[in-house]
Design an enzyme around this catalytic site. Structure first.
Site, PDB file in Angstrom:
ATOM      1  N   TYR A 186      43.119  43.843  31.683  1.00 46.43           N
ATOM      2  CA  TYR A 186      43.179  43.806  32.963  1.00 46.43           C
ATOM      3  C   TYR A 186      42.421  42.709  33.720  1.00 46.43           C
ATOM      4  O   TYR A 186      43.221  41.712  34.350  1.00 46.43           O
ATOM      5  CB  TYR A 186      42.958  45.118  33.554  1.00 46.43           C
ATOM      6  CG  TYR A 186      43.237  45.141  35.084  1.00 46.43           C
ATOM      7  CD1 TYR A 186      44.374  45.186  35.724  1.00 46.43           C
ATOM      8  CD2 TYR A 186      42.088  45.157  35.890  1.00 46.43           C
ATOM      9  CE1 TYR A 186      44.618  45.260  37.171  1.00 46.43           C
ATOM     10  CE2 TYR A 186      42.335  45.243  37.298  1.00 46.43           C
ATOM     11  CZ  TYR A 186      43.607  45.270  38.037  1.00 46.43           C
ATOM     12  OH  TYR A 186      43.737  45.353  39.234  1.00 46.43           O
ATOM     13  N   LYS A 226      44.536  39.350  35.089  1.00 47.24           N
ATOM     14  CA  LYS A 226      44.056  39.006  36.491  1.00 47.24           C
ATOM     15  C   LYS A 226      43.584  37.694  36.663  1.00 47.24           C
ATOM     16  O   LYS A 226      43.884  36.838  37.686  1.00 47.24           O
ATOM     17  CB  LYS A 226      43.480  40.074  37.374  1.00 47.24           C
ATOM     18  CG  LYS A 226      43.897  41.565  37.452  1.00 47.24           C
ATOM     19  CD  LYS A 226      45.449  41.158  38.151  1.00 47.24           C
ATOM     20  CE  LYS A 226      45.999  42.574  38.860  1.00 47.24           C
ATOM     21  NZ  LYS A 226      47.128  42.350  39.560  1.00 47.24           N
TER      22      LYS A 226
HETATM   23  N1  LIG Z   1      44.303  49.715  44.063  1.00 47.95           N
HETATM   24  C1  LIG Z   1      43.128  49.393  43.770  1.00 47.95           C
HETATM   25  O1  LIG Z   1      41.901  49.624  44.005  1.00 47.95           O
HETATM   26  C2  LIG Z   1      43.212  47.706  43.518  1.00 47.95           C
HETATM   27  C3  LIG Z   1      42.194  46.812  43.117  1.00 47.95           C
HETATM   28  C4  LIG Z   1      42.351  45.629  43.007  1.00 47.95           C
HETATM   29  C5  LIG Z   1      43.502  44.966  42.639  1.00 47.95           C
HETATM   30  N2  LIG Z   1      44.481  45.840  42.751  1.00 47.95           N
HETATM   31  C6  LIG Z   1      45.943  45.373  42.297  1.00 47.95           C
HETATM   32  O2  LIG Z   1      46.819  45.305  43.261  1.00 47.95           O
HETATM   33  C7  LIG Z   1      48.061  45.686  43.039  1.00 47.95           C
HETATM   34  C8  LIG Z   1      48.580  46.850  43.678  1.00 47.95           C
HETATM   35  O3  LIG Z   1      47.725  48.050  43.286  1.00 47.95           O
HETATM   36  P1  LIG Z   1      48.125  49.643  43.871  1.00 47.95           P
HETATM   37  O4  LIG Z   1      46.920  50.422  43.384  1.00 47.95           O
HETATM   38  O5  LIG Z   1      48.687  49.597  44.741  1.00 47.95           O
HETATM   39  O6  LIG Z   1      49.112  49.882  42.624  1.00 47.95           O
HETATM   40  P2  LIG Z   1      50.013  51.523  42.190  1.00 47.95           P
HETATM   41  O7  LIG Z   1      49.428  51.587  40.819  1.00 47.95           O
HETATM   42  O8  LIG Z   1      49.880  52.441  43.347  1.00 47.95           O
HETATM   43  O9  LIG Z   1      51.323  50.947  42.276  1.00 47.95           O
HETATM   44  C9  LIG Z   1      51.829  49.794  41.421  1.00 47.95           C
HETATM   45  C10 LIG Z   1      53.401  49.945  41.210  1.00 47.95           C
HETATM   46  O10 LIG Z   1      53.918  49.146  40.419  1.00 47.95           O
HETATM   47  C11 LIG Z   1      55.144  49.843  39.804  1.00 47.95           C
HETATM   48  N3  LIG Z   1      55.188  49.309  38.525  1.00 47.95           N
HETATM   49  C12 LIG Z   1      54.552  49.842  37.165  1.00 47.95           C
HETATM   50  N4  LIG Z   1      54.961  49.020  36.093  1.00 47.95           N
HETATM   51  C13 LIG Z   1      56.128  48.377  36.431  1.00 47.95           C
HETATM   52  C14 LIG Z   1      56.924  47.451  35.791  1.00 47.95           C
HETATM   53  N5  LIG Z   1      56.977  47.288  34.441  1.00 47.95           N
HETATM   54  N6  LIG Z   1      57.920  47.060  36.515  1.00 47.95           N
HETATM   55  C15 LIG Z   1      58.045  47.158  38.070  1.00 47.95           C
HETATM   56  N7  LIG Z   1      57.251  47.890  38.601  1.00 47.95           N
HETATM   57  C16 LIG Z   1      56.377  48.539  37.848  1.00 47.95           C
HETATM   58  C17 LIG Z   1      54.567  51.186  40.009  1.00 47.95           C
HETATM   59  O11 LIG Z   1      56.073  51.927  39.787  1.00 47.95           O
HETATM   60  C18 LIG Z   1      54.171  51.567  40.993  1.00 47.95           C
HETATM   61  O12 LIG Z   1      54.964  51.544  42.101  1.00 47.95           O
HETATM   62  C19 LIG Z   1      47.874  45.597  41.481  1.00 47.95           C
HETATM   63  O13 LIG Z   1      48.385  44.415  40.769  1.00 47.95           O
HETATM   64  C20 LIG Z   1      46.476  46.096  41.259  1.00 47.95           C
HETATM   65  O14 LIG Z   1      46.198  45.516  39.996  1.00 47.95           O
HETATM   66  C21 LIG Z   1      44.695  47.202  43.217  1.00 47.95           C
END
Ligand SMILES: NC(=O)c1ccc[n+]([C@@H]2O[C@H](COP(=O)([O-])OP(=O)(O)OC[C@H]3O[C@@H](n4cnc5c(N)ncnc54)[C@H](O)[C@@H]3O)[C@@H](O)[C@H]2O)c1
Length: 254
Positions: free
Chosen positions: A160, A164
């Protein structure tokens, strides 16, 4: 809250918009008058996000898409053009990982799956959306990286973090190559964010411990990121290109 009237009527493709940060971003962009393409593999929740936007007077449509799959992305882009006539803003928000492991212990399948979801998907969506962004008056690409792609600061997945970090460098290539077409490309790098998914995984003690390491003494909420992306999509950010915006409360400063 900031208001960006110029976004009214622009078409925003948002991946991962069925939940979490992506869903909040879809709601905020729709509230500014954008036509929002909710692009997610989860058709059920994607449909619910789009339906809620429409109930509130906005414009949205869900497109069930596997963003790691070429044919599925092609189908989504064609569907968005048919529904909304083009694309002005691309937000690559879907991402994540399943397994915490060392490089030594990580399975090859988990590596490939994680890199495909977090990096290959951004390449595929951008590659297929670029011809449409070139027709926009103010094309925007906003990629969602992570603090895990900026530094090794806590337990995370090597696949990951590496993917990223790849997103941040891909963002710079996009900024460099598409600038002449008046398309900007930037990324945000969130810290741990209190989405419903994260809240369900963490105990109160976890959340307090993480918050205590952040100068602002709280975790991020999805709206913190959605507001940063609204700004990057707006005309106010017209000259900001190739930037990685750390939305992390000052947890890591670089
Ligand atoms: N939540 C955190 O703490 C956090 C921290 C740093 C970065 N991020 C990044 O922010 C972004 C959003 O995070 P989040 O926690 O809101 O995500 P989440 O896990 O809540 O949601 C991810 C979404 O992506 C969709 N998804 C997964 N695989 C897929 C695919 N193959 N095709 C299409 N859609 C797909 C899922 O169905 C889901 O709706 C991500 O890129 C994550 O890496 C999140």
């Amino acid at each position: 809250m900031a208001n960006y009237p110029e976004l009214n009527g622009r078409v925003a493709l948002i991946t991962g918009a069925a939940q979490g940060i992506g869903a909040e971003t879809a709601r905020l962009f729709a509230a500014q008058g954008c036509k929002v393409a909710v692009v997610d593999i989860d058709a059920d929740n994607g449909g619910k996000v789009a339906a809620a936007i429409i109930r509130n007077g906005g414009k949205a449509q869900a497109f069930k898409t596997d963003i790691t799959d070429v044919a599925s992305v092609e189908q989504a882009i064609a569907g968005i053009v048919q529904a909304f006539g083009g694309i002005d803003i691309v937000i690559n928000c879907a991402g994540g990982y399943k397994q915490l492991a060392t490089v030594e212990d990580m399975s090859i399948e988990e590596w490939d799956r994680t890199v495909a979801l977090n990096l290959r998907s951004v390449f595929l969506i951008c590659k297929m959306a670029i011809p449409l962004l070139k027709k926009s008056r103010a094309g925007r690409i906003i990629n969602v990286s992570s603090i895990s792609g900026r530094t090794v600061h806590a337990a995370s997945s090597p696949a990951y973090g590496a993917a990223k970090a790849g997103v941040t460098q891909l963002t710079r290539f996009l900024a460099y190559q598409l600038g002449p077409d008046n398309i900007t490309a930037n990324a945000i790098a969130p810290i741990t964010t209190l989405t419903p998914r994260v809240a369900a995984l963490r105990t109160e003690a976890d959340i307090e411990r993480i918050a205590s390491q952040v100068p602002l003494r709280r975790l991020a909420v999805p709206e913190d990121h959605a507001q940063a992306m609204l700004f990057l999509a707006s005309d106010a950010a017209a000259y900001i290109n190739g930037v990685i915006l750390d939305v992390n409360g000052g947890r890591v400063m670089m």
